[in-house]
Write a protein that holds these residues in place. Sequence first.
Motif, PDB file in Angstrom:
ATOM      1  N   ALA A   1       0.848  -1.184   0.000  1.00 14.27           N
ATOM      2  CA  ALA A   1       0.000   0.000   0.000  1.00 14.27           C
ATOM      3  C   ALA A   1       0.885   1.236   0.000  1.00 14.27           C
ATOM      4  CB  ALA A   1      -0.910  -0.010   1.219  1.00 14.27           C
ATOM      5  N   PRO A   2       0.404   2.366  -0.518  1.00 18.22           N
ATOM      6  CA  PRO A   2       1.255   3.553  -0.651  1.00 18.22           C
ATOM      7  C   PRO A   2       1.936   3.984   0.639  1.00 18.22           C
ATOM      8  CG  PRO A   2      -0.770   3.844  -1.901  1.00 18.22           C
ATOM      9  CD  PRO A   2      -0.925   2.569  -1.152  1.00 18.22           C
ATOM     10  N   ALA A   3       1.203   4.017   1.736  1.00 14.52           N
ATOM     11  CA  ALA A   3       1.812   4.458   2.994  1.00 14.52           C
ATOM     12  C   ALA A   3       2.922   3.510   3.427  1.00 14.52           C
ATOM     13  CB  ALA A   3       0.750   4.574   4.081  1.00 14.52           C
ATOM     14  N   ARG A   4       2.674   2.191   3.315  1.00 19.63           N
ATOM     15  CA  ARG A   4       3.697   1.223   3.699  1.00 19.63           C
ATOM     16  C   ARG A   4       4.879   1.286   2.739  1.00 19.63           C
ATOM     17  NH1 ARG A   4       2.670   0.691   7.423  1.00 19.63           N
ATOM     18  NH2 ARG A   4       0.970  -0.770   7.664  1.00 19.63           N
ATOM     19  N   ALA A   5       4.622   1.483   1.453  1.00 22.40           N
ATOM     20  CA  ALA A   5       5.704   1.591   0.477  1.00 22.40           C
ATOM     21  C   ALA A   5       6.614   2.764   0.806  1.00 22.40           C
ATOM     22  CB  ALA A   5       5.122   1.733  -0.929  1.00 22.40           C
ATOM     23  N   ALA A   6       6.017   3.899   1.154  1.00 23.37           N
ATOM     24  CA  ALA A   6       6.820   5.067   1.499  1.00 23.37           C
ATOM     25  C   ALA A   6       7.654   4.803   2.747  1.00 23.37           C
ATOM     26  CB  ALA A   6       5.905   6.274   1.707  1.00 23.37           C
ATOM     27  N   GLU A   7       7.062   4.101   3.709  1.00 20.85           N
ATOM     28  CA  GLU A   7       7.768   3.793   4.953  1.00 20.85           C
ATOM     29  C   GLU A   7       8.969   2.899   4.672  1.00 20.85           C
ATOM     30  OE1 GLU A   7       6.301   2.869   9.462  1.00 20.85           O
ATOM     31  OE2 GLU A   7       5.351   1.711   7.865  1.00 20.85           O
ATOM     32  N   VAL A   8       8.789   1.881   3.853  1.00 15.59           N
ATOM     33  CA  VAL A   8       9.887   0.974   3.515  1.00 15.59           C
ATOM     34  C   VAL A   8      10.975   1.710   2.745  1.00 15.59           C
ATOM     35  CG1 VAL A   8      10.517  -1.041   2.134  1.00 15.59           C
ATOM     36  CG2 VAL A   8       8.489  -1.117   3.606  1.00 15.59           C
TER      37      VAL A   8
ATOM     38  N   ALA B   1      17.489   5.086   5.356  1.00 15.99           N
ATOM     39  CA  ALA B   1      18.035   5.369   6.682  1.00 15.99           C
ATOM     40  C   ALA B   1      18.933   4.253   7.200  1.00 15.99           C
ATOM     41  CB  ALA B   1      16.905   5.605   7.675  1.00 15.99           C
ATOM     42  N   ALA B   2      18.659   3.000   6.813  1.00 16.24           N
ATOM     43  CA  ALA B   2      19.369   1.868   7.404  1.00 16.24           C
ATOM     44  C   ALA B   2      19.626   0.793   6.365  1.00 16.24           C
ATOM     45  CB  ALA B   2      18.561   1.297   8.574  1.00 16.24           C
ATOM     46  N   THR B   3      20.691   0.053   6.571  1.00 21.36           N
ATOM     47  CA  THR B   3      20.993  -1.116   5.746  1.00 21.36           C
ATOM     48  C   THR B   3      20.305  -2.327   6.364  1.00 21.36           C
ATOM     49  OG1 THR B   3      23.134  -0.211   5.103  1.00 21.36           O
ATOM     50  CG2 THR B   3      22.817  -2.599   4.865  1.00 21.36           C
ATOM     51  N   PHE B   4      19.525  -3.045   5.543  1.00 20.31           N
ATOM     52  CA  PHE B   4      18.770  -4.191   6.031  1.00 20.31           C
ATOM     53  C   PHE B   4      19.383  -5.486   5.513  1.00 20.31           C
ATOM     54  CE2 PHE B   4      15.442  -7.361   4.996  1.00 20.31           C
ATOM     55  CZ  PHE B   4      15.037  -7.676   6.284  1.00 20.31           C
ATOM     56  N   LEU B   5      19.543  -6.449   6.403  1.00 15.63           N
ATOM     57  CA  LEU B   5      20.023  -7.775   6.031  1.00 15.63           C
ATOM     58  C   LEU B   5      19.157  -8.812   6.736  1.00 15.63           C
ATOM     59  CD1 LEU B   5      23.871  -7.261   6.494  1.00 15.63           C
ATOM     60  CD2 LEU B   5      22.667  -7.460   4.317  1.00 15.63           C
ATOM     61  N   ASP B   6      18.599  -9.741   5.971  1.00 16.62           N
ATOM     62  CA  ASP B   6      17.913 -10.866   6.616  1.00 16.62           C
ATOM     63  C   ASP B   6      18.668 -12.145   6.283  1.00 16.62           C
ATOM     64  OD1 ASP B   6      17.203 -11.017   3.950  1.00 16.62           O
ATOM     65  OD2 ASP B   6      15.157 -11.674   4.349  1.00 16.62           O
ATOM     66  N   GLY B   7      18.202 -13.267   6.852  1.00 17.08           N
ATOM     67  CA  GLY B   7      18.934 -14.515   6.688  1.00 17.08           C
ATOM     68  C   GLY B   7      20.260 -14.505   7.423  1.00 17.08           C
ATOM     69  N   VAL B   8      20.375 -13.629   8.403  1.00 16.58           N
ATOM     70  CA  VAL B   8      21.608 -13.512   9.180  1.00 16.58           C
ATOM     71  C   VAL B   8      21.677 -14.672  10.170  1.00 16.58           C
ATOM     72  CG1 VAL B   8      22.835 -12.095  10.873  1.00 16.58           C
ATOM     73  CG2 VAL B   8      21.658 -11.012   8.950  1.00 16.58           C
TER      74      VAL B   8
ATOM     75  N   TYR C   1       8.240  -8.857  14.003  1.00 16.13           N
ATOM     76  CA  TYR C   1       8.704  -7.518  14.361  1.00 16.13           C
ATOM     77  C   TYR C   1       9.098  -6.661  13.160  1.00 16.13           C
ATOM     78  CZ  TYR C   1       9.429  -9.623  19.036  1.00 16.13           C
ATOM     79  OH  TYR C   1       9.278 -10.253  20.240  1.00 16.13           O
ATOM     80  N   ALA C   2       8.915  -7.138  11.940  1.00 14.26           N
ATOM     81  CA  ALA C   2       9.506  -6.483  10.771  1.00 14.26           C
ATOM     82  C   ALA C   2       9.139  -5.000  10.685  1.00 14.26           C
ATOM     83  CB  ALA C   2       9.086  -7.215   9.497  1.00 14.26           C
ATOM     84  N   ILE C   3       7.867  -4.683  10.852  1.00 14.33           N
ATOM     85  CA  ILE C   3       7.444  -3.287  10.673  1.00 14.33           C
ATOM     86  C   ILE C   3       7.928  -2.411  11.820  1.00 14.33           C
ATOM     87  CG2 ILE C   3       5.438  -1.761  10.543  1.00 14.33           C
ATOM     88  CD1 ILE C   3       3.994  -3.985   8.998  1.00 14.33           C
ATOM     89  N   GLN C   4       7.794  -2.877  13.049  1.00 19.20           N
ATOM     90  CA  GLN C   4       8.245  -2.060  14.172  1.00 19.20           C
ATOM     91  C   GLN C   4       9.767  -1.918  14.182  1.00 19.20           C
ATOM     92  OE1 GLN C   4       6.478  -0.199  16.133  1.00 19.20           O
ATOM     93  NE2 GLN C   4       4.516  -0.896  15.294  1.00 19.20           N
ATOM     94  N   ALA C   5      10.490  -2.952  13.762  1.00 21.10           N
ATOM     95  CA  ALA C   5      11.946  -2.854  13.717  1.00 21.10           C
ATOM     96  C   ALA C   5      12.396  -1.808  12.705  1.00 21.10           C
ATOM     97  CB  ALA C   5      12.550  -4.218  13.377  1.00 21.10           C
ATOM     98  N   LEU C   6      11.742  -1.765  11.533  1.00 16.93           N
ATOM     99  CA  LEU C   6      12.142  -0.764  10.547  1.00 16.93           C
ATOM    100  C   LEU C   6      11.834   0.648  11.056  1.00 16.93           C
ATOM    101  CD1 LEU C   6       9.767   0.688   8.559  1.00 16.93           C
ATOM    102  CD2 LEU C   6       9.518  -1.668   7.797  1.00 16.93           C
TER     103      LEU C   6
END
Length: 565
Positions: A39-46, A52-59, A99-104
Amino acid sequence: MTSNGQQPAAAVSLYPELDEAALAQVVEALRTGDTSRLAPARAAEVTEARKAATFLDGVGVPGDGGVELDAALWLHNGPGPHPLIVMPSPWAKQGWTVYAIQALRFARRGYHVLAYTARGFGESGGEVEVAGEADIADGIRALDYLIAQAGGPGAIGRIGFLGDSYGSGISQLVAAEDSRVHAVVALSTWGDLGEAFYENDTRHVAAVQTLLNAAKTARLSARTQQAFDDVLANRNVAETLRWAASRSPYHRVDKLNRRQVPVLFANAWHETLFPTNQTLKMFNALSGPKRLLLSVGDHSGPEMTGILGLPNRIWQDAHRWFDHHLLEAADEGSEAEAAAVFDADSGAEDQVVSEIMWSRTLESRPSWHAATGDPERFYLTGPAEGAQDGGLLDKPGNGWRTTFTTGTDTPATVADAILLTGYAELAGLPKTYRTGRIDRNDAGVWSSAPLPSRHQLRGVPRLRVTVAPSAPDSTFVAYLFDVNALGIARIITHAPYTVRDGDPDAPVTVDIALQATGYDVRAGHRLMLVLDSVDPFYGPAAQPPGAITVTSPDEDPSYLELPLS
């Protein structure tokens, strides 16, 4: 199959309204930058989070004993030092992705964040130890890993741990054992696991079975499986209580107090997994900065909209808590000075925030004591002539006896289902009870007259009652209802109780703390106390069908004490 030979029920989720697909889309967008499915609001947030931050998953985080923990990492790109947040996962197969959304959002705000899946769940290795020593060591190792990724001890700010449900207990325990942790957020949490499993010597079998069912795809250690099976089978109680004590933050509260670690708690009034009173006990034992948010609903329900990225006052308070104790406190000098600044900014009245049933009004008070009403006694009396039910009056009326049979359930129950009834409450649809359908042969019932004014219940109601069970071991459950003029009730609070090793038919006087409540009873409604012997949420003592007689001795009358403000 469980070790006691029972076939486990189908897997359930402690997050019945969790939109896993939506969270997966957010994680994929964080990974690739493709926000077209959001959704537009979530897209803008991501998009902003990726800037702002470097994201890595599968760590793969090295945990205790060579176990690898599946994790995700957000490293803020701006000049530091940055505070750190570690987020151990809930009791859920989805692991850290909850926690994905709150962590970002924390990462956008200026934090380095590590969210990891607890051992035994999801893609992490090892076995589930229920916040045992290996889980504590995992949390410490996860913090070590995040510090290293952030540039080492000299490059970081203050440190917080945050968890929902299972992760909340681990967070408190890690903070007790690791002096590097400056603040904690514990949502839908526990303080005393033994009390959560054995309240007033009564087994919480539905809660334990729900935890087992929710971990159907997890890998439980043999000791964990034994503990759960022992609760369900009513054996090895003392051993299980010792096992639970080492997993209970309450039994390490002195370590948190020595360092005055700030802790934010959030729980629901009708919590069915970790009842409110055991968390309240932990809250009151803490001497450092603390806050308690109490809400309508059940386990993890009040904070669910925040997990999904929607506006949520509990998650907003969690962010504010860390901002004060981690971000802003870094510029305030000592921890004591930081706590003073927080209290001055927020107002001491914010220490306890209660969402009142059913107005949903928020009440802020400086302490639990200030949030609690003055005790007023309603004495249990015998039924008036021609009536079935006893009374709840302002003066004792002794010399009566009420007997009900044991072994038969009645419509007086805690809820229709763990979690789901609480989610209906959140939607404004609390469970209703038709009090006329409660068979008075199978329950004792006492009712007040219609109340002349609104009664505001704030705190822990208490019941002192004399009972004479026909069996040495006998269980009963006390329910307090709000009843309208049509006899339709809503539950205010309740508590189970088990009398053990008594002499058959010998009277014993017991004191029962019902679960804490914040409830408004309208003028014209009645209060109703119901005692019966069976509830699907609890495991009864091993007893043949019999009876329980309730009395009120002249020298020690039976009464219900309500905290009224």
